[in-house]
Design an enzyme around this catalytic site. Structure first.
Site, mmCIF file in Angstrom:
data_model
loop_
_atom_site.group_PDB
_atom_site.id
_atom_site.type_symbol
_atom_site.label_atom_id
_atom_site.label_comp_id
_atom_site.label_asym_id
_atom_site.label_seq_id
_atom_site.Cartn_x
_atom_site.Cartn_y
_atom_site.Cartn_z
ATOM 1 N N SER A 235 29.581 39.884 36.388
ATOM 2 C CA SER A 235 30.573 40.857 36.850
ATOM 3 C C SER A 235 29.895 42.216 36.875
ATOM 4 O O SER A 235 28.882 42.424 36.185
ATOM 5 C CB SER A 235 31.734 40.865 35.842
ATOM 6 O OG SER A 235 32.495 42.028 35.992
ATOM 7 N N TYR B 280 34.866 41.073 27.156
ATOM 8 C CA TYR B 280 34.565 40.493 28.473
ATOM 9 C C TYR B 280 33.276 41.099 29.025
ATOM 10 O O TYR B 280 32.351 40.385 29.429
ATOM 11 C CB TYR B 280 35.731 40.752 29.431
ATOM 12 C CG TYR B 280 35.507 40.255 30.844
ATOM 13 C CD1 TYR B 280 35.745 38.927 31.180
ATOM 14 C CD2 TYR B 280 35.044 41.110 31.852
ATOM 15 C CE1 TYR B 280 35.538 38.460 32.481
ATOM 16 C CE2 TYR B 280 34.833 40.654 33.144
ATOM 17 C CZ TYR B 280 35.093 39.334 33.451
ATOM 18 O OH TYR B 280 34.876 38.881 34.735
HETATM 19 N N1 NAP Z 1 38.151 37.805 40.562
HETATM 20 C C1 NAP Z 1 37.277 38.749 40.430
HETATM 21 O O1 NAP Z 1 37.451 39.839 41.010
HETATM 22 C C2 NAP Z 1 36.049 38.556 39.572
HETATM 23 C C3 NAP Z 1 35.108 39.592 39.498
HETATM 24 C C4 NAP Z 1 33.964 39.416 38.723
HETATM 25 C C5 NAP Z 1 33.765 38.222 38.053
HETATM 26 N N2 NAP Z 1 34.697 37.222 38.137
HETATM 27 C C6 NAP Z 1 34.410 35.966 37.427
HETATM 28 O O2 NAP Z 1 34.698 34.874 38.279
HETATM 29 C C7 NAP Z 1 34.962 33.714 37.483
HETATM 30 C C8 NAP Z 1 36.201 33.011 38.015
HETATM 31 O O3 NAP Z 1 37.344 33.798 37.780
HETATM 32 P P1 NAP Z 1 38.555 33.960 38.809
HETATM 33 O O4 NAP Z 1 38.528 35.336 39.309
HETATM 34 O O5 NAP Z 1 38.556 32.812 39.766
HETATM 35 O O6 NAP Z 1 39.815 33.896 37.832
HETATM 36 P P2 NAP Z 1 40.780 32.679 37.425
HETATM 37 O O7 NAP Z 1 41.468 32.144 38.620
HETATM 38 O O8 NAP Z 1 41.627 33.212 36.324
HETATM 39 O O9 NAP Z 1 39.762 31.590 36.894
HETATM 40 C C9 NAP Z 1 39.252 31.601 35.571
HETATM 41 C C10 NAP Z 1 38.993 30.172 35.181
HETATM 42 O O10 NAP Z 1 38.519 30.145 33.825
HETATM 43 C C11 NAP Z 1 39.254 29.126 33.151
HETATM 44 N N3 NAP Z 1 39.349 29.347 31.711
HETATM 45 C C12 NAP Z 1 39.786 30.428 31.043
HETATM 46 N N4 NAP Z 1 39.801 30.185 29.726
HETATM 47 C C13 NAP Z 1 39.375 28.899 29.556
HETATM 48 C C14 NAP Z 1 39.196 28.047 28.434
HETATM 49 N N5 NAP Z 1 39.476 28.449 27.185
HETATM 50 N N6 NAP Z 1 38.714 26.797 28.640
HETATM 51 C C15 NAP Z 1 38.452 26.351 29.887
HETATM 52 N N7 NAP Z 1 38.615 27.104 30.996
HETATM 53 C C16 NAP Z 1 39.070 28.366 30.823
HETATM 54 C C17 NAP Z 1 40.660 29.181 33.771
HETATM 55 O O11 NAP Z 1 41.369 27.985 33.467
HETATM 56 P P3 NAP Z 1 42.879 27.772 33.997
HETATM 57 O O12 NAP Z 1 42.730 27.409 35.465
HETATM 58 O O13 NAP Z 1 43.382 26.661 33.158
HETATM 59 O O14 NAP Z 1 43.588 29.083 33.807
HETATM 60 C C18 NAP Z 1 40.271 29.311 35.236
HETATM 61 O O15 NAP Z 1 39.966 28.054 35.766
HETATM 62 C C19 NAP Z 1 35.084 34.200 36.041
HETATM 63 O O16 NAP Z 1 33.900 33.912 35.337
HETATM 64 C C20 NAP Z 1 35.252 35.709 36.193
HETATM 65 O O17 NAP Z 1 34.778 36.388 35.057
HETATM 66 C C21 NAP Z 1 35.830 37.372 38.880
#
Ligand code: NAP
Length: 243
Positions: free
Chosen positions: A152, A165
């Site tokens: 990130s 985070y």
């Molecule tokens: N969206 C952005 O703008 C952005 C920017 C920078 C980095 N990221 C990174 O992108 C990645 C994906 O995130 P996203 O944006 O797609 O958000 P998201 O839809 O909230 O996805 C996060 C995922 O992590 C899983 N997770 C969280 N806690 C967990 C646990 N204890 N055990 C197993 N799985 C767990 C969630 O499971 P559930 O499906 O069960 O909730 C979900 O599948 C992350 O690493 C995030 O840090 C996102």
């Protein structure tokens, strides 16, 4: 990213995806399978994971398997049991996308609860270390493999209130750099990808008041996520990519 790819780009490649039921994870899993990959889906919610697996297998039969793992509860021993199942079933891996992530809360360090710090570090860092350590031999059995971590912008420059985070993502950048050097003369490449500002559940938690129509969607990330798992990125290692 402009990336022209063949529909068989990932044919028969076996790719493990964590956080598979998340907004980015789900989109990646479906896209990889549409390009010929077999995917191993990891998630913590049995029903959502099962639905996703069934959906993917309706696109292409026998393309997805799923395993329920809560990264907050993962131990070295439970991970060893999981990895032995993977080893028996697949023999080798062509790729891992570490995608699961826990935002925690946006708070000053002074007010950051210790239990939350531990949870975020367990999910975003400890589980990534444990799974990577145990799965490296399977990646190295492949003639070309890609280990991809999700970073990130707050993992490169600290931002007030992003606490555990942000710090976990700094550590992930470090893990990527160290591993890329340790495996620089092998068939394994190791990189990070920063999705940027993407319309997902996590983004909505971090920025509840923003205009979501200005954000990109997970589908916009797919050229980069395909490139990094394909043999087109075979010489790239040790990089932290922005989409
Ligand atoms: N969206 C952005 O703008 C952005 C920017 C920078 C980095 N990221 C990174 O992108 C990645 C994906 O995130 P996203 O944006 O797609 O958000 P998201 O839809 O909230 O996805 C996060 C995922 O992590 C899983 N997770 C969280 N806690 C967990 C646990 N204890 N055990 C197993 N799985 C767990 C969630 O499971 P559930 O499906 O069960 O909730 C979900 O599948 C992350 O690493 C995030 O840090 C996102």
């Amino acid at each position: 990213m402009d990336y022209i790819f063949d529909v068989n780009l990932l044919k028969n490649r076996v790719i493990l995806i964590t956080g598979a039921t998340g907004d980015i994870g789900k989109c990646v899993a479906i896209t990889y399978v549409k390009c010929g990959a077999k995917v191993i889906l990891l998630g913590r919610n049995f029903c959502e994971l099962n639905n996703l697996k069934n959906h993917i297998n309706s696109i292409r039969k026998f393309s997805a398997n799923s395993y329920v793992i809560d990264m907050n509860k993962l131990t070295y021993n439970s991970a060893k049991k999981f990895v032995s199942k993977i080893r028996n079933k697949y023999i080798k891996l062509n790729g891992i996308l570490h995608n699961s992530g826990d935002l925690g809360l946006l708070l000053p360090i002074k007010k950051y609860p210790v239990f939350l710090w531990k949870r975020v570090i367990r999910v975003n860092l400890d589980s990534v270390f444990i799974l990577t350590k145990l799965l490296l031999p399977l990646l190295l059995r492949s003639s070309s493999s890609s280990l991809l971590f999700t970073t990130s912008s707050v993992g490169r420059i600290g931002r007030a209130y992003w606490g555990a985070y942000s710090i976990s993502k700094f550590a992930i950048e470090g893990m990527m750099q160290i591993l890329s050097l340790e495996y620089k003369d092998t068939s394994l490449r190791v990189n990070c990808v920063n999705p940027g500002q993407i319309r997902t559940k996590m983004r909505a938690l971090a920025y509840p008041n923003e205009d979501v129509s200005l954000l990109n969607n997970p589908i916009d990330l797919m050229p980069m996520y395909l490139y990094l798992m394909s043999n087109d990125s075979i010489k790239k290692t040790g990089f932290s990519f922005d989409v």
